[in-house]
Structures are given as C-alpha cells and as structure tokens.
Design a protein around this motif. Structure first.
Motif, mmCIF file in Angstrom:
data_model
loop_
_atom_site.group_PDB
_atom_site.id
_atom_site.type_symbol
_atom_site.label_atom_id
_atom_site.label_comp_id
_atom_site.label_asym_id
_atom_site.label_seq_id
_atom_site.Cartn_x
_atom_site.Cartn_y
_atom_site.Cartn_z
ATOM 1 N N ALA A 239 4.460 -5.072 -8.599
ATOM 2 C CA ALA A 239 4.242 -3.596 -9.467
ATOM 3 C C ALA A 239 4.258 -2.065 -9.442
ATOM 4 C CB ALA A 239 2.949 -4.633 -9.955
ATOM 5 N N VAL A 240 4.116 -2.519 -7.691
ATOM 6 C CA VAL A 240 3.734 -1.347 -6.827
ATOM 7 C C VAL A 240 5.591 -0.083 -6.848
ATOM 8 C CG1 VAL A 240 3.533 0.167 -4.415
ATOM 9 C CG2 VAL A 240 1.797 -1.759 -5.657
ATOM 10 N N ASP A 241 6.173 -1.029 -6.942
ATOM 11 C CA ASP A 241 7.313 -0.341 -6.784
ATOM 12 C C ASP A 241 7.705 0.426 -8.305
ATOM 13 O OD1 ASP A 241 8.165 -0.968 -4.035
ATOM 14 O OD2 ASP A 241 9.288 -3.126 -4.627
ATOM 15 N N LYS A 242 7.531 -0.375 -9.575
ATOM 16 C CA LYS A 242 7.400 -0.066 -11.027
ATOM 17 C C LYS A 242 7.011 1.052 -10.921
ATOM 18 C CE LYS A 242 9.127 -4.421 -12.516
ATOM 19 N NZ LYS A 242 8.190 -5.472 -13.578
ATOM 20 N N VAL A 243 5.494 1.617 -10.271
ATOM 21 C CA VAL A 243 4.843 2.276 -10.087
ATOM 22 C C VAL A 243 5.284 3.577 -9.783
ATOM 23 C CG1 VAL A 243 2.588 3.542 -10.125
ATOM 24 C CG2 VAL A 243 2.437 1.161 -10.726
ATOM 25 N N LEU A 244 6.036 3.330 -8.799
ATOM 26 C CA LEU A 244 7.143 4.264 -8.273
ATOM 27 C C LEU A 244 8.472 4.491 -8.356
ATOM 28 C CD1 LEU A 244 5.013 3.117 -4.293
ATOM 29 C CD2 LEU A 244 4.360 5.318 -5.933
ATOM 30 N N LYS A 245 8.370 4.385 -8.645
ATOM 31 C CA LYS A 245 9.847 4.808 -9.404
ATOM 32 C C LYS A 245 10.124 6.164 -10.501
ATOM 33 C CE LYS A 245 13.127 3.382 -13.893
ATOM 34 N NZ LYS A 245 12.719 3.226 -14.880
ATOM 35 N N GLY A 246 11.362 6.999 -9.651
ATOM 36 C CA GLY A 246 11.620 7.546 -9.835
ATOM 37 C C GLY A 246 11.203 8.873 -8.009
ATOM 38 N N ALA A 247 10.513 8.015 -7.394
ATOM 39 C CA ALA A 247 9.690 8.332 -6.429
ATOM 40 C C ALA A 247 11.177 8.061 -5.843
ATOM 41 C CB ALA A 247 8.469 7.936 -5.675
ATOM 42 N N SER B 167 3.861 10.295 -14.338
ATOM 43 C CA SER B 167 4.450 8.716 -14.557
ATOM 44 C C SER B 167 3.781 8.159 -13.933
ATOM 45 C CB SER B 167 6.079 9.129 -14.854
ATOM 46 O OG SER B 167 6.598 9.866 -15.258
ATOM 47 N N ALA B 168 3.973 8.023 -12.558
ATOM 48 C CA ALA B 168 3.259 6.878 -12.184
ATOM 49 C C ALA B 168 1.734 6.639 -11.964
ATOM 50 C CB ALA B 168 3.669 7.641 -9.993
ATOM 51 N N HIS B 169 0.628 7.362 -12.141
ATOM 52 C CA HIS B 169 -0.055 7.683 -12.919
ATOM 53 C C HIS B 169 -0.536 6.733 -14.007
ATOM 54 C CE1 HIS B 169 -4.485 8.652 -14.266
ATOM 55 N NE2 HIS B 169 -4.501 8.911 -12.696
ATOM 56 N N THR B 170 0.323 7.323 -14.940
ATOM 57 C CA THR B 170 0.374 6.177 -16.163
ATOM 58 C C THR B 170 0.747 5.007 -15.821
ATOM 59 O OG1 THR B 170 -0.015 8.395 -17.521
ATOM 60 C CG2 THR B 170 0.977 6.380 -18.547
ATOM 61 N N ARG B 171 2.219 4.827 -15.678
ATOM 62 C CA ARG B 171 2.183 3.096 -15.063
ATOM 63 C C ARG B 171 0.582 2.282 -13.985
ATOM 64 N NH1 ARG B 171 7.539 5.577 -14.564
ATOM 65 N NH2 ARG B 171 7.182 5.921 -12.632
ATOM 66 N N ALA B 172 0.787 3.394 -13.270
ATOM 67 C CA ALA B 172 -0.653 2.100 -12.334
ATOM 68 C C ALA B 172 -2.056 2.001 -12.942
ATOM 69 C CB ALA B 172 -1.066 3.521 -11.077
ATOM 70 N N ILE C 58 0.931 -1.282 0.117
ATOM 71 C CA ILE C 58 0.127 0.143 0.688
ATOM 72 C C ILE C 58 1.045 0.915 -0.166
ATOM 73 C CG2 ILE C 58 -1.976 1.459 1.641
ATOM 74 C CD1 ILE C 58 -2.535 -1.240 2.644
ATOM 75 N N ALA C 59 1.376 1.870 -1.378
ATOM 76 C CA ALA C 59 1.706 3.357 -0.794
ATOM 77 C C ALA C 59 0.614 4.083 -1.170
ATOM 78 C CB ALA C 59 2.865 2.711 -2.074
ATOM 79 N N VAL C 60 1.406 5.613 -0.659
ATOM 80 C CA VAL C 60 0.735 6.746 -1.262
ATOM 81 C C VAL C 60 1.662 7.833 -2.009
ATOM 82 C CG1 VAL C 60 -0.224 9.450 -0.279
ATOM 83 C CG2 VAL C 60 -1.312 6.322 0.814
ATOM 84 N N LEU C 61 1.537 8.610 -2.984
ATOM 85 C CA LEU C 61 2.921 9.750 -3.724
ATOM 86 C C LEU C 61 2.135 10.741 -3.501
ATOM 87 C CD1 LEU C 61 5.059 9.953 -5.010
ATOM 88 C CD2 LEU C 61 4.147 9.442 -6.795
ATOM 89 N N LEU C 62 3.128 11.305 -2.852
ATOM 90 C CA LEU C 62 3.169 12.870 -2.798
ATOM 91 C C LEU C 62 2.949 13.880 -3.600
ATOM 92 C CD1 LEU C 62 2.067 13.299 0.757
ATOM 93 C CD2 LEU C 62 0.671 12.801 -0.363
ATOM 94 N N ARG C 63 3.022 14.697 -4.206
ATOM 95 C CA ARG C 63 3.657 15.963 -4.821
ATOM 96 C C ARG C 63 4.246 16.538 -3.626
ATOM 97 N NH1 ARG C 63 0.327 19.489 -8.888
ATOM 98 N NH2 ARG C 63 0.240 21.222 -7.490
#
Length: 136
Positions: free
Chosen positions: A124-132, A71-76, A7-12
């Motif tokens: 899969a979540v790790d790949k979505v978060l690439k760069g964060a 980018s993370a949104h697109t990957r998700a 479970i991950a949250v990505l914030l700007r």
C-alpha cells in the motif's frame, strides 16, 4: 530482515538541505507518537546506561515534485493510511500551537505540502509513493 510494513517519508524536491532534515524529523515524530507498533525496545549500552527506543524498522526517504507529493497525499487518504504532513506554512511558525492552526486554516486540497510521512502495509505504501524516487 524484510518487513511486511513500510515507514516512508516523501519530501518535495525543491527543499533546502536544512529543510529536508527538519521536515523529516518532524514527520517521523508524528508516526512514532501515534503508532506504538513501529517502536522497538529501549536500548542499553554495556555499562547499563539506558537509551530511548527507536523505530523497529528502517525509515525510507523519498523525494518528488509538488505534484508527486499532492498525488501521494491523495492516495494515502484514499487508503486511510496513517500519515503526517508538513506544509510550507510551518516554516514561518515557531511553535506547535501555530503549526496546527496553520494546517487547520487550509482545506485538504489546497495544502501546500512539502513533506509527508506514511506507514502501512508495504504494498500500500509503495502504491502511495508511485512516481517518487529514493532521496539521494
């Protein structure tokens, strides 16, 4: 314990502290409401007072630039992972009805994302978060 899911949250990274907390709370509520497998058993103290169940695993919070979030949104989306979004427009609305209308009014590629929650297999979540990076 190591979980197979994340479970991950990505914030700007340009949000004010109060915004970070508010966005995180809203985002994780979306995951908990639609994914019963992420919720553990109810709690009870030694006196038998019951408490609501919570997530069965940690919620990891990350931060990134606007571009990282896009980018993370697109990957998700490309991985069809369960996700919740929070756009900058939601800071100006005052209720759930207006929140949904604000998101509905903007096309996917034009969403001004300030936060996103995602759940799925750890890899899969790790790949979505690439760069964060982990939130400080």
């Amino acid at each position: 314990m190591r979980f197979d899911t994340k479970i991950a949250v990505l914030l700007r990274d340009d949000l004010e502290p109060w915004q970070r907390l508010n966005v995180t709370a809203f985002l994780v509520s979306g995951l908990g409401s639609q994914l019963p497998e992420v919720i553990g058993e109810p709690y009870e103290d030694a006196d038998g007072v019951p408490y609501l169940p919570m997530f069965r695993q940690p919620v990891l919070v990350f931060e990134g630039t606007k571009e990282t979030l896009t980018s993370a949104h697109t990957r998700a989306l490309s991985r069809s992972l369960p996700r919740a979004v929070f756009t900058s427009d939601l800071f100006t609305t005052g209720n759930d009805h207006d929140n949904r209308a604000a998101v509905r009014a903007v096309s996917t590629g034009e969403l001004d994302l300030v936060g996103m929650a995602v759940y799925g297999p750890r890899n899969a979540v790790d790949k979505v978060l690439k760069g964060a990076k982990m939130h400080p």
